[in-house]
Every structure is written in structure tokens, then in C-alpha cells.
Design a protein around this motif. Structure first.
Motif, PDB file in Angstrom:
ATOM      1  N   GLU A   1      30.478  46.536  38.994  1.00  0.00           N
ATOM      2  CA  GLU A   1      31.866  46.647  38.525  1.00  0.00           C
ATOM      3  C   GLU A   1      32.936  45.728  38.992  1.00  0.00           C
ATOM      4  OE1 GLU A   1      33.420  50.446  37.532  1.00  0.00           O
ATOM      5  OE2 GLU A   1      31.433  51.493  38.326  1.00  0.00           O
ATOM      6  N   THR A   2      33.268  44.957  38.250  1.00  0.00           N
ATOM      7  CA  THR A   2      34.487  43.967  38.616  1.00  0.00           C
ATOM      8  C   THR A   2      35.620  44.214  37.786  1.00  0.00           C
ATOM      9  OG1 THR A   2      33.309  42.279  36.716  1.00  0.00           O
ATOM     10  CG2 THR A   2      32.762  42.190  39.030  1.00  0.00           C
ATOM     11  N   LEU A   3      36.923  43.899  38.379  1.00  0.00           N
ATOM     12  CA  LEU A   3      38.034  43.827  37.939  1.00  0.00           C
ATOM     13  C   LEU A   3      38.572  42.409  37.266  1.00  0.00           C
ATOM     14  CD1 LEU A   3      40.743  45.790  37.567  1.00  0.00           C
ATOM     15  CD2 LEU A   3      41.358  44.870  39.759  1.00  0.00           C
TER      16      LEU A   3
ATOM     17  N   THR B   1      48.734  44.254  39.371  1.00  0.00           N
ATOM     18  CA  THR B   1      47.488  44.741  39.709  1.00  0.00           C
ATOM     19  C   THR B   1      47.509  45.097  41.229  1.00  0.00           C
ATOM     20  OG1 THR B   1      46.535  43.679  38.193  1.00  0.00           O
ATOM     21  CG2 THR B   1      45.191  44.739  39.728  1.00  0.00           C
ATOM     22  N   ILE B   2      47.506  46.315  41.779  1.00  0.00           N
ATOM     23  CA  ILE B   2      47.674  46.742  43.097  1.00  0.00           C
ATOM     24  C   ILE B   2      46.424  47.131  43.473  1.00  0.00           C
ATOM     25  CG2 ILE B   2      48.577  48.351  44.578  1.00  0.00           C
ATOM     26  CD1 ILE B   2      51.292  48.395  42.826  1.00  0.00           C
ATOM     27  N   VAL B   3      45.780  46.275  44.459  1.00  0.00           N
ATOM     28  CA  VAL B   3      44.641  46.480  44.909  1.00  0.00           C
ATOM     29  C   VAL B   3      44.600  46.919  46.528  1.00  0.00           C
ATOM     30  CG1 VAL B   3      43.454  45.225  43.470  1.00  0.00           C
ATOM     31  CG2 VAL B   3      44.088  44.332  45.618  1.00  0.00           C
TER      32      VAL B   3
ATOM     33  N   ASN C   1      49.679  43.124  45.787  1.00  0.00           N
ATOM     34  CA  ASN C   1      50.015  43.193  44.368  1.00  0.00           C
ATOM     35  C   ASN C   1      49.607  42.077  43.888  1.00  0.00           C
ATOM     36  OD1 ASN C   1      50.874  43.424  41.606  1.00  0.00           O
ATOM     37  ND2 ASN C   1      53.087  43.825  42.029  1.00  0.00           N
ATOM     38  N   ILE C   2      48.578  41.867  43.035  1.00  0.00           N
ATOM     39  CA  ILE C   2      48.090  40.557  42.502  1.00  0.00           C
ATOM     40  C   ILE C   2      48.712  40.360  40.991  1.00  0.00           C
ATOM     41  CG2 ILE C   2      46.123  39.044  41.980  1.00  0.00           C
ATOM     42  CD1 ILE C   2      44.413  40.939  43.957  1.00  0.00           C
ATOM     43  N   ARG C   3      49.024  39.312  40.721  1.00  0.00           N
ATOM     44  CA  ARG C   3      49.727  38.955  39.464  1.00  0.00           C
ATOM     45  C   ARG C   3      49.386  37.468  38.902  1.00  0.00           C
ATOM     46  NH1 ARG C   3      54.011  41.559  36.709  1.00  0.00           N
ATOM     47  NH2 ARG C   3      54.396  39.722  35.421  1.00  0.00           N
ATOM     48  N   LYS C   4      48.591  37.432  37.873  1.00  0.00           N
ATOM     49  CA  LYS C   4      48.121  36.453  37.276  1.00  0.00           C
ATOM     50  C   LYS C   4      49.296  36.110  36.181  1.00  0.00           C
ATOM     51  CE  LYS C   4      44.180  34.875  34.151  1.00  0.00           C
ATOM     52  NZ  LYS C   4      43.130  35.170  33.592  1.00  0.00           N
ATOM     53  N   GLU C   5      50.130  35.084  36.444  1.00  0.00           N
ATOM     54  CA  GLU C   5      51.202  34.783  35.541  1.00  0.00           C
ATOM     55  C   GLU C   5      50.905  33.292  34.673  1.00  0.00           C
ATOM     56  OE1 GLU C   5      54.321  34.494  38.547  1.00  0.00           O
ATOM     57  OE2 GLU C   5      54.558  36.794  38.589  1.00  0.00           O
TER      58      GLU C   5
ATOM     59  N   ASN D   1      50.104  34.972  41.976  1.00  0.00           N
ATOM     60  CA  ASN D   1      51.291  35.428  42.905  1.00  0.00           C
ATOM     61  C   ASN D   1      50.672  36.695  43.496  1.00  0.00           C
ATOM     62  OD1 ASN D   1      53.803  35.692  44.110  1.00  0.00           O
ATOM     63  ND2 ASN D   1      54.693  36.602  42.305  1.00  0.00           N
ATOM     64  N   VAL D   2      50.563  36.689  44.732  1.00  0.00           N
ATOM     65  CA  VAL D   2      50.093  37.833  45.803  1.00  0.00           C
ATOM     66  C   VAL D   2      51.295  38.254  46.601  1.00  0.00           C
ATOM     67  CG1 VAL D   2      48.320  38.666  47.359  1.00  0.00           C
ATOM     68  CG2 VAL D   2      47.733  36.790  45.449  1.00  0.00           C
ATOM     69  N   VAL D   3      51.716  39.513  46.340  1.00  0.00           N
ATOM     70  CA  VAL D   3      52.765  40.199  47.055  1.00  0.00           C
ATOM     71  C   VAL D   3      52.266  41.331  47.984  1.00  0.00           C
ATOM     72  CG1 VAL D   3      55.173  40.947  46.924  1.00  0.00           C
ATOM     73  CG2 VAL D   3      54.391  39.364  45.409  1.00  0.00           C
ATOM     74  N   PRO D   4      52.494  41.331  49.174  1.00  0.00           N
ATOM     75  CA  PRO D   4      51.835  42.448  50.138  1.00  0.00           C
ATOM     76  C   PRO D   4      52.799  43.714  49.717  1.00  0.00           C
ATOM     77  CG  PRO D   4      53.074  41.101  51.537  1.00  0.00           C
ATOM     78  CD  PRO D   4      53.167  40.299  50.060  1.00  0.00           C
TER      79      PRO D   4
END
Length: 94
Positions: A5-7, A15-17, A68-72, A82-85
């Protein structure tokens, strides 16, 4: 991580992981280096195959960290990461 299973991170969405391990699994294939991160997303254990660019931003986080990972999309068909803790998460410094 559940087997196979991949996201897939969609463009322009949050996308919060939560990281399940300190480091990704790594390897190489015909396309180059790959980085498989085990994460939880919406309570489900999944994997993220990170590009080299995304890996450079994720490598500073460890098990239990939430980001939070964003593919912009900055131009048609062109993307950046963009990766925001999340609150309470600090990247490791080494």
C-alpha cells in the motif's frame, strides 16, 4: 506498513503523515535511487516512494514526527515539494 500500500500525494493538497521509522528503505533500479518511507496517513499504515528532491526534505525527520507534505504545481506539469513540521515536531539536525 501494510504490504504494497503506497500513498500517492496529489498536487496542491495537504497530506499529513506520521513517520513510523527513523530512516527509509533504500535501493536503486533502472530509474536511479529510491527511498521508501513508512508512514501513517489518516490512521492507515502506508508507504511513500520519495523522489530524491522529496527525500532531501524528509531525511531530517524520525519515528513519531508529523509533517504536512505538499506537492505544489508551480507551472503546468512542474512540481516542487513543501514539507512543514506539525506542531511539536522538530527536524533532527544531523
Amino acid at each position: 506498513m501494510s504490504k504494497n500500500e503506497t500513498l500517492k500525494i496529489q498536487a496542491n493538497t495537504d497530506t499529513i503523515v506520521e513517520f513510523m521509522y527513523d530512516t527509509p528503505k533504500t535501493g536503486t533500479n533502472n530509474y536511479g535511487a529510491w527511498f521508501l518511507y513508512g508512514v501513517k496517513n489518516s490512521g492507515k499504515e502506508v508507504g511513500i516512494f520519495a523522489t530524491e528532491a522529496l527525500h532531501k526534505k524528509l531525511q531530517y525527520y524520525k519515528q513519531g514526527d508529523k509533517v504536512n507534505i505538499r506537492k505544489e504545481e508551480y507551472a503546468p506539469g512542474k512540481y516542487s515539494w513543501n514539507v512543514v513540521p506539525e506542531e511539536g515536531t522538530r527536524p533532527k539536525t544531523e
